[in-house]
Design a protein around this motif. Sequence first.
Motif, PDB file in Angstrom:
ATOM      1  N   LEU A   1       1.009  -1.424   0.216  1.00 45.88           N
ATOM      2  CA  LEU A   1      -0.002  -0.488   0.441  1.00 45.88           C
ATOM      3  C   LEU A   1       0.428   0.887  -0.194  1.00 45.88           C
ATOM      4  CD1 LEU A   1      -2.966  -0.968   2.804  1.00 45.88           C
ATOM      5  CD2 LEU A   1      -2.496  -1.310   0.746  1.00 45.88           C
ATOM      6  N   ILE A   2      -0.261   1.915  -0.340  1.00 38.98           N
ATOM      7  CA  ILE A   2       1.329   3.517  -0.679  1.00 38.98           C
ATOM      8  C   ILE A   2      -0.079   4.829   0.411  1.00 38.98           C
ATOM      9  CG2 ILE A   2      -0.259   4.613  -2.119  1.00 38.98           C
ATOM     10  CD1 ILE A   2       3.637   4.759  -3.158  1.00 38.98           C
TER      11      ILE A   2
ATOM     12  N   THR B   1      -1.997  -1.339   7.174  1.00 43.06           N
ATOM     13  CA  THR B   1      -0.973  -2.114   6.108  1.00 43.06           C
ATOM     14  C   THR B   1      -1.135  -3.236   7.562  1.00 43.06           C
ATOM     15  OG1 THR B   1       0.282  -0.216   5.060  1.00 43.06           O
ATOM     16  CG2 THR B   1       1.100  -2.228   6.045  1.00 43.06           C
ATOM     17  N   ARG B   2      -0.722  -2.752   9.160  1.00 37.01           N
ATOM     18  CA  ARG B   2      -0.392  -3.443  10.215  1.00 37.01           C
ATOM     19  C   ARG B   2      -1.618  -3.866  10.471  1.00 37.01           C
ATOM     20  NH1 ARG B   2       2.267   2.500  13.444  1.00 37.01           N
ATOM     21  NH2 ARG B   2       4.247   2.247  12.416  1.00 37.01           N
TER      22      ARG B   2
ATOM     23  N   ARG C   1       1.911 -11.384   3.019  1.00 32.95           N
ATOM     24  CA  ARG C   1       2.254 -10.437   3.592  1.00 32.95           C
ATOM     25  C   ARG C   1       2.230  -9.012   2.801  1.00 32.95           C
ATOM     26  NH1 ARG C   1       6.489  -9.825   1.973  1.00 32.95           N
ATOM     27  NH2 ARG C   1       7.159 -10.718   0.095  1.00 32.95           N
ATOM     28  N   VAL C   2       1.902  -7.913   4.021  1.00 32.14           N
ATOM     29  CA  VAL C   2       1.250  -6.488   3.866  1.00 32.14           C
ATOM     30  C   VAL C   2       2.483  -5.596   4.270  1.00 32.14           C
ATOM     31  CG1 VAL C   2      -0.259  -5.070   4.112  1.00 32.14           C
ATOM     32  CG2 VAL C   2      -1.055  -7.923   3.775  1.00 32.14           C
ATOM     33  N   ASN C   3       2.905  -4.658   3.265  1.00 34.00           N
ATOM     34  CA  ASN C   3       4.065  -3.642   3.579  1.00 34.00           C
ATOM     35  C   ASN C   3       3.139  -2.681   3.557  1.00 34.00           C
ATOM     36  OD1 ASN C   3       5.782  -4.900   4.952  1.00 34.00           O
ATOM     37  ND2 ASN C   3       6.214  -6.495   3.084  1.00 34.00           N
ATOM     38  N   CYS C   4       4.136  -1.155   3.482  1.00 29.69           N
ATOM     39  CA  CYS C   4       3.590  -0.130   3.015  1.00 29.69           C
ATOM     40  C   CYS C   4       4.731   1.339   3.264  1.00 29.69           C
ATOM     41  CB  CYS C   4       2.185   0.343   3.539  1.00 29.69           C
ATOM     42  SG  CYS C   4       2.564   2.014   5.167  1.00 29.69           S
ATOM     43  N   LEU C   5       4.817   1.423   2.020  1.00 28.72           N
ATOM     44  CA  LEU C   5       6.058   3.051   1.593  1.00 28.72           C
ATOM     45  C   LEU C   5       4.587   4.202   1.954  1.00 28.72           C
ATOM     46  CD1 LEU C   5       6.896   0.789  -0.173  1.00 28.72           C
ATOM     47  CD2 LEU C   5       7.539   2.795  -1.847  1.00 28.72           C
TER      48      LEU C   5
ATOM     49  N   ALA D   1       7.817   1.389   5.345  1.00 29.84           N
ATOM     50  CA  ALA D   1       9.414   1.932   4.649  1.00 29.84           C
ATOM     51  C   ALA D   1       9.013   3.858   3.958  1.00 29.84           C
ATOM     52  CB  ALA D   1      10.131   1.709   2.979  1.00 29.84           C
ATOM     53  N   ASN D   2      10.320   4.471   4.899  1.00 29.89           N
ATOM     54  CA  ASN D   2      10.148   5.597   4.723  1.00 29.89           C
ATOM     55  C   ASN D   2      11.152   6.534   4.258  1.00 29.89           C
ATOM     56  OD1 ASN D   2      10.780   8.288   5.483  1.00 29.89           O
ATOM     57  ND2 ASN D   2      10.418   8.469   7.424  1.00 29.89           N
TER      58      ASN D   2
END
Length: 247
Positions: A136-137, A165-166, A178-182, A238-239
């Motif tokens: 996700l963004i 995301t969390r 898996r779920v991550n974001c920028l 991800a920062n």
Amino acid sequence: MKLLDGAGRVALVTGAAGGIGRALVKGLREAGARVTALDLSEPALTAVYGRDEHVSTIAGSAASEGDVKSAVAATLDTFGRIDFAINLAGMVGAGRLAETSLADWQRLIDINLTSAFLLCRECHRALKASKGAVVLISSTNGLNGGSFLSGAAYAVAKAGIINLTRYLAKEWAGDGIRVNCLAPGPVATPMLDRLKADEHAALKRAIPIGRYATAEECAAQILFFCSTHAGSTTGTVANISGGLVLD
Ligand SMILES: NC(=O)c1ccc[n+]([C@@H]2O[C@H](COP(=O)([O-])OP(=O)(O)OC[C@H]3O[C@@H](n4cnc5c(N)ncnc54)[C@H](O)[C@@H]3O)[C@@H](O)[C@H]2O)c1
């Protein structure tokens, strides 16, 4: 080491005709993946992807339940699976809260946050089958509260992306998803075209590395999140702000 081995893999990307979207789809194609590219305008999609037989374009809104359902169905019909669901569709607002209409508030929340909910929900079954990944963004506006330059609804929606995301990282870990974001700071894409020359200069001066992030840097982070190298990485933000916002 290859960033992503996409052979036999399929990605569904929203906001795919935008600056980050184009860099991402290029990276996915170079990795060997096939892609469904969703964005608002068919001419814009055709101009970018018209000649690639492994990119299926769909004109529609990522904030429309019907359009997202159709895009997921069309992807499964065309490619038979979904490994990566990536929601890039987004739009900034502007102005102070007291001048924000309810219609604008709801439109910004729908485009930036509800779109992610819809994509995740509609892709869940396919991602569970493929043991896939969601990216996700968000934005640094979602980390530091944002400002009137992008408006309250944008900041609130992008903060919501971080908790979505969390939340999903925990709920879907048992499904193998898996779920991550920028959370990018300013990225050199058409989204920043609204700024004047002096605003660009001031913004770049405020960024410790002295420049905007590139769409390719964002795309590379997404490819990593999709890859087996990120097999233990879920629920992360991800920062990508060049040091502008450090929480
Ligand atoms: N560029 C930046 O500085 C920056 C910073 C932080 C976060 N972001 C986020 O990155 C994402 C991608 O932005 P970008 O920089 O590539 O900007 P962009 O304006 O080039 O691309 C955004 C794309 O989203 C599409 N879009 C908008 N609403 C849509 C909808 N309802 N359905 C489908 N597509 C829709 C637009 O048509 C456009 O192609 C956005 O979510 C944005 O909020 C961008």
